[in-house]
Design an enzyme around this catalytic site. Structure first.
Site, mmCIF file in Angstrom:
data_model
loop_
_atom_site.group_PDB
_atom_site.id
_atom_site.type_symbol
_atom_site.label_atom_id
_atom_site.label_comp_id
_atom_site.label_asym_id
_atom_site.label_seq_id
_atom_site.Cartn_x
_atom_site.Cartn_y
_atom_site.Cartn_z
ATOM 1 C CD GLU A 160 9.327 5.700 12.742
ATOM 2 O OE1 GLU A 160 8.981 5.516 11.796
ATOM 3 O OE2 GLU A 160 9.210 7.084 13.171
ATOM 4 C CG HIS A 161 13.289 7.691 12.419
ATOM 5 N ND1 HIS A 161 12.183 8.369 12.487
ATOM 6 C CD2 HIS A 161 13.547 7.308 11.289
ATOM 7 C CE1 HIS A 161 11.524 7.925 11.515
ATOM 8 N NE2 HIS A 161 12.477 7.171 10.394
ATOM 9 C CD GLN A 206 -11.545 2.601 -0.489
ATOM 10 O OE1 GLN A 206 -11.750 2.485 0.386
ATOM 11 N NE2 GLN A 206 -11.580 3.574 -1.470
ATOM 12 C CD GLN A 217 11.259 12.183 10.942
ATOM 13 O OE1 GLN A 217 10.645 11.200 10.720
ATOM 14 N NE2 GLN A 217 12.117 12.461 10.088
ATOM 15 C CG HIS A 222 -0.054 -36.683 20.873
ATOM 16 N ND1 HIS A 222 -1.343 -36.440 20.581
ATOM 17 C CD2 HIS A 222 0.699 -35.451 20.220
ATOM 18 C CE1 HIS A 222 -1.663 -35.358 19.920
ATOM 19 N NE2 HIS A 222 -0.215 -34.654 19.779
ATOM 20 C CG HIS A 271 6.777 12.877 8.253
ATOM 21 N ND1 HIS A 271 6.415 12.495 7.270
ATOM 22 C CD2 HIS A 271 8.039 12.425 8.508
ATOM 23 C CE1 HIS A 271 7.668 11.959 6.546
ATOM 24 N NE2 HIS A 271 8.420 11.985 7.641
ATOM 25 C CD GLU A 327 2.128 -31.753 26.768
ATOM 26 O OE1 GLU A 327 1.676 -32.029 25.513
ATOM 27 O OE2 GLU A 327 2.950 -30.994 26.964
ATOM 28 C CB SER A 341 7.211 10.326 11.783
ATOM 29 O OG SER A 341 8.715 10.036 11.590
ATOM 30 C CE1 TYR A 354 -4.244 1.978 0.654
ATOM 31 C CE2 TYR A 354 -2.761 3.561 1.375
ATOM 32 C CZ TYR A 354 -3.837 3.169 1.065
ATOM 33 O OH TYR A 354 -4.660 4.088 0.710
ATOM 34 C CG ASN A 361 -6.359 7.025 6.005
ATOM 35 O OD1 ASN A 361 -6.753 5.786 5.807
ATOM 36 N ND2 ASN A 361 -7.013 7.842 4.913
ATOM 37 C CG ASP A 392 13.136 9.277 6.006
ATOM 38 O OD1 ASP A 392 12.859 8.351 6.792
ATOM 39 O OD2 ASP A 392 12.628 10.355 6.319
#
Length: 423
Positions: free
Chosen positions: A319-320, A183, A251, A412, A254, A407, A229, A121, A206, A353
């Site tokens: 994250e960074h 969708q 950042q 088994h 963003h 068990e 971010s 995506y 999003n 990036d």
């Protein structure tokens, strides 16, 4: 930016959006509609949400060719070089099938198999993200995924941005569809007349895309549910306030919910960086977004020493992470939790990036404590191989049967013992 001293454990102020009940209901409805109505639903929802009336969902070769004509040759060459860098880096992650024979003659091992298909995506709308194409497609290609599908929301003209199409073509994507939102995720997960389903879905989006990925997980695999971010800079008094401020704002621009944090041992650096952030904010085209981010989620922390500063970074699990200190490389060994680590003055976060090679799809919201960047392993499965020898069987079958009975699983136990009975 507010400056405060580190006095105890810290938790990074983050914007965690798990969606409203109304948003979740909307996503569930969209998924149901796509599953029941297929392409018709995709066309109607694309017109409703993106304002584009689609007669054909699939991108044609003619559209790809036109994209190359619209993009300057220099930009095409840059995308190609970035793709090569990303491919080369991920090739080093590739693991092979392995087997070994133990002392009893049993053969044990692990078979590595690429997924059959993956869906990527790529966000759309007002922005274009060719870098997202490369970062999601290249590890899949290195892994050996035969079918990589890309989806992205079209503009009102029913087309995708030239940069996105060129990046997809350079990355070797043969199936590109002009559909976005929940969708598109539903189509990738369950298939329509035009879009065949895939085994895994990756890529940012999003809140509706994130909720849709969460909804279809289990029927297909997903990479992660990414949050806004984040960047944390670890610095001492050898660092440059102007450069740190620029990196924090890289950042902040963003998303109003992005998080930018400086952890430093220098009060002088803290004060000068705060002043630089304010000065540079006024020069940014996306000042409104960046300012909202800095005001709500920006922080500067002053630690008494480097040991405490590093401890703070590990608590934040950003994250960074940029390390801008004297002997920066030596500090890396003490970092336990960070999605990507940028070492030294010349390793500004945007280098990762776009161009350096490591993946920019990274764990957010503190999940770097237990998660990794998107990588080749994400597009591969591991199958165990067990070829037990007669010697190992004779030595161990009674132990295995006893374990099974512990068990309460008699069948088994008998399945193991039956091979010891005389025929």
């Amino acid at each position: 930016m507010k400056i405060q001293k580190v006095t105890g454990d810290l938790t990074l102020k983050r914007s965690v959006d798990s969606g409203t009940e109304e948003q979740r209901a909307t996503v569930q409805s969209i998924i149901h509609t796509v599953r029941s109505q297929g392409d018709r639903a995709l066309r109607e929802l694309t017109e409703k949400f993106d304002g584009a009336r689609m007669f054909s969902l699939k991108v044609t070769q003619e559209e790809v060719n036109e994209a190359y004509e619209q993009l300057p040759k220099q930009m095409i060459d840059i995308i190609k070089e970035a793709a090569d860098n990303i491919f080369t880096f991920h090739q080093k992650q590739l693991r092979q099938t392995w087997m070994y024979t133990d002392q009893s003659g049993s053969i044990l091992g692990q078979k590595m198999t690429p997924l059959d298909s993956a869906g990527v995506y790529v966000p759309g709308g007002t922005a274009a993200y060719p870098s997202s194409v490369l970062m999601n497609v290249m590890p899949a290609k290195v892994a050996g995924v035969k079918r990589v599908v890309m989806v992205s929301p079209p503009g009102r003209d029913g087309r995708l941005p030239a940069g996105v199409l060129v990046a997809a073509d350079i990355a070797g994507v043969k199936e590109i569809y002009k559909v976005g939102g929940a969708q598109a995720v539903a189509a990738l997960a369950y298939g329509t007349e035009t879009i065949r389903s895939v085994d895994k879905i990756t890529g940012p989006g999003n809140i509706y895309v994130a909720l849709a990925k969460r909804e279809v997980f289990g029927d297909v695999d997903i990479d992660m549910i990414a949050g806004p971010s984040e960047i944390a800079v670890l610095a001492d008094d050898t660092a440059c306030p102007r450069e740190i401020a620029a990196d924090l704002l890289s950042q902040a621009e963003h998303d109003p919910r992005a998080s930018s944090v400086l952890v430093t041992t220098s009060e002088r650096l803290a004060e000068e960086t705060a002043a630089e952030v304010e000065r540079q904010l006024k020069e940014l085209p996306r000042e409104e977004i960046a300012r909202a981010s800095i005001d709500s989620y920006g922080s500067i922390y002053v630690a008494k020493d480097m040991e405490k500063a590093v401890e703070t970074i590990n608590q934040l699990a950003p994250e960074h992470l940029e390390i801008m200190t004297e002997h920066a490389l030596q500090i890396v060994k003490d970092i336990r939790h960070a999605g990507a680590i940028f070492v030294g003055r010349y390793s500004s976060e945007p280098i990762g990036d776009y161009f350096a090679g490591p993946n920019h799809v990274l764990p957010t919201n503190g999940t770097a404590r237990f998660s990794s960047p998107l990588n080749v392993d994400d597009f591969m499965k591991k199958s165990s191989i067990i070829m037990y020898s007669e010697q190992a069987y004779n030595k161990n079958y009674q132990k295995i049967a006893a374990f099974a009975r512990l068990e309460g699983l008699e069948a088994h136990a008998r399945a193991v013992e039956i091979r010891a009975e005389k025929k």
